[in-house]
Scaffold this active site. Structure first.
Site, short mmCIF file in Angstrom:
data_model
loop_
_atom_site.label_atom_id
_atom_site.label_comp_id
_atom_site.label_asym_id
_atom_site.label_seq_id
_atom_site.Cartn_x
_atom_site.Cartn_y
_atom_site.Cartn_z
N HIS A 48 10.21 -2.46 9.38
CA HIS A 48 11.29 -3.25 8.78
C HIS A 48 11.85 -2.47 7.58
O HIS A 48 11.11 -1.72 6.92
CB HIS A 48 10.70 -4.61 8.34
N VAL A 60 12.40 -2.94 4.46
CA VAL A 60 11.73 -2.92 3.14
C VAL A 60 10.42 -2.15 3.19
O VAL A 60 9.86 -1.84 2.14
CB VAL A 60 11.44 -4.33 2.56
N LYS A 61 9.93 -1.84 4.37
CA LYS A 61 8.65 -1.15 4.48
C LYS A 61 8.84 0.35 4.20
O LYS A 61 9.94 0.79 3.87
CB LYS A 61 8.02 -1.42 5.84
N ILE A 62 7.79 1.13 4.38
CA ILE A 62 7.82 2.51 3.88
C ILE A 62 8.68 3.43 4.75
O ILE A 62 9.42 4.28 4.25
CB ILE A 62 6.38 3.00 3.69
#
Ligand code: PLP
Length: 386
Positions: free
Chosen positions: A185, A187-189
């Site tokens: 997603h 917002v993930k890394i």
């Protein structure tokens, strides 16, 4: 507003997606295997199965573990709802293990105590999902030992943790688990827009995950139950889903993976700067277990409310008013109305509730500049020490 997290998209990422769009395959083409191989090599895992979200990845990981009606799945209450919902998708029962008050990850001593009483009650879990909150690994060696003693499958929810280390190895190698799940997603890394992946070292789990990702259909004659009667022949041998990722997404993911070390390095720098710049404030800063090096998906501070005249909500609202897009990860899952209806009470998991009353996630992401971080620190200082 400075968000708490956001993606970084380079020109090379854009070109990779454009190339995929212009190629013969925009789904189920060569980019998927390229992406899977890149993540598997990075984590030193034998097998990787890319899917359209981490939620799908958790679902098929639970099914591959054989989770079904009458079984129990345990996870942490301080997580995104998907870590628990995957058990309900399988018709299983879900329960929680309270968090460790210092790392905020599932508590190994609480797990041990709960396993002992579950054994007496004949209700041992089939699956336990430790969640690497904020990017810091759970104590996997101890959890793995308990899995051997009590006979449960371990699925790491590493949605926050690609690029993090445990005992000197990358999370995702499944040294102390059966499967590990990543989320992509934005917002993930690392991002693919929407996307997820299951890592495993086990060939039987790998075959099952591949089937479940795509309708339970195989074209591999070794897995078929009948003789093919022509070159068109395929068999549905299980009830699977369409959880496939597209080549467009996988091309983005493979391109992002070439920069993961830079992503992690900068997140670690930002975390170290927060540690240093916030040290004098009435805050509890994230404690790091010596076996871990976090990927720093989140930087969670806890307010020392006894030293403040403001409430948790006041501080949160004043930070938002100052243009800092703080967030709270997470409202404990057992307090959600859907879970309350299953019988959970607020005070079932007191360490999780205490965390919820004090926690705030500060912005941390690859593109966050030193100047923006200073702005956050200054705002926090003026709110806490007016
Ligand atoms: C983001 C997240 C998920 C779900 O990921 P999706 O890819 O959005 O389905 C699951 N578990 C945790 C802990 C997460 O943070």
């Amino acid at each position: 507003m400075i968000p708490y997290g956001r993606q970084n998209i380079s020109e090379a990422d854009i070109q990779a997606v454009v190339d995929a769009l212009k190629s013969d395959f925009i789904t189920q083409g060569p980019a998927i295997e390229r992406f899977e191989t890149a993540v598997a090599q990075y984590c030193q895992a034998k097998y990787a199965v890319a899917v359209n979200s981490a939620t799908s990845a958790l679902h098929i990981a639970c099914l591959a573990a054989g989770l079904g009606p009458g079984d129990w799945l345990w996870t942490s209450p301080v997580t995104f709802v998907a870590s628990a919902n995957c058990g309900l998708y399988c018709g299983a029962n879900v329960d929680f293990v309270d968090i460790d008050p210092t790392t905020y990850n599932l508590s190994v001593s609480a797990l041990k105590a709960k396993l002992e009483s579950a054994r007496k009650a004949g209700k041992l879990p089939k699956v336990v999902i430790p969640v690497h909150l904020a990017g810091q690994s759970c104590e996997m060696e101890a959890i793995y030992r308990l899995s051997q003693e009590y006979g449960f499958t371990v699925i790491e929810d590493a949605s926050h943790a690609i690029g993090g280390d445990y005992q000197g190895r990358k999370i995702g190698g499944c040294q102390f688990s059966d499967m590990t799940v990543f989320s992509f997603h934005p917002v993930k890394i690392v991002t693919t827009g929407e996307g997820g992946m299951v890592m495993t070292q086990d060939p039987a789990l790998y075959r099952k995950l591949c089937l479940l990702r795509s309708h339970g259909i195989t074209r591999d004659s070794a897995q078929m139950e009948q003789e093919p009667d022509g070159p068109w022949y395929y068999e549905q041998i299980d009830l699977g889903f369409n959880y496939r990722i597209t080549d467009l997404q996988a091309a983005l993911g493979a391109s992002q993976m070439t920069r993961i070390d830079a992503f992690i390095r900068h997140r670690r720098e930002l975390a170290a700067q927060y540690h240093q710049k916030l040290a004098q404030l009435p805050l509890t800063l994230p404690h790091q277990h010596p076996d871990t090096e976090s990927a720093w998906h989140l930087y969670v501070i806890r307010l020392q409310l006894e030293k403040l005249s403001l409430s948790h909500r006041d501080v949160f609202e004043q930070l938002r008013a100052a243009g800092i897009g703080v967030n709270l990860h997470y409202m404990p899952v057992h307090t959600q109305p859907y879970y309350c209806k299953l019988g959970f009470q607020q005070d079932d998991f007191p360490a999780a509730m205490q965390y919820y009353r004090e926690a705030i996630s500060l912005p941390i992401y690859y593109d966050l500049s030193d100047a923006q971080q200073d702005q956050i620190v200054v705002a926090l200082k003026s709110i806490l020490n007016p």
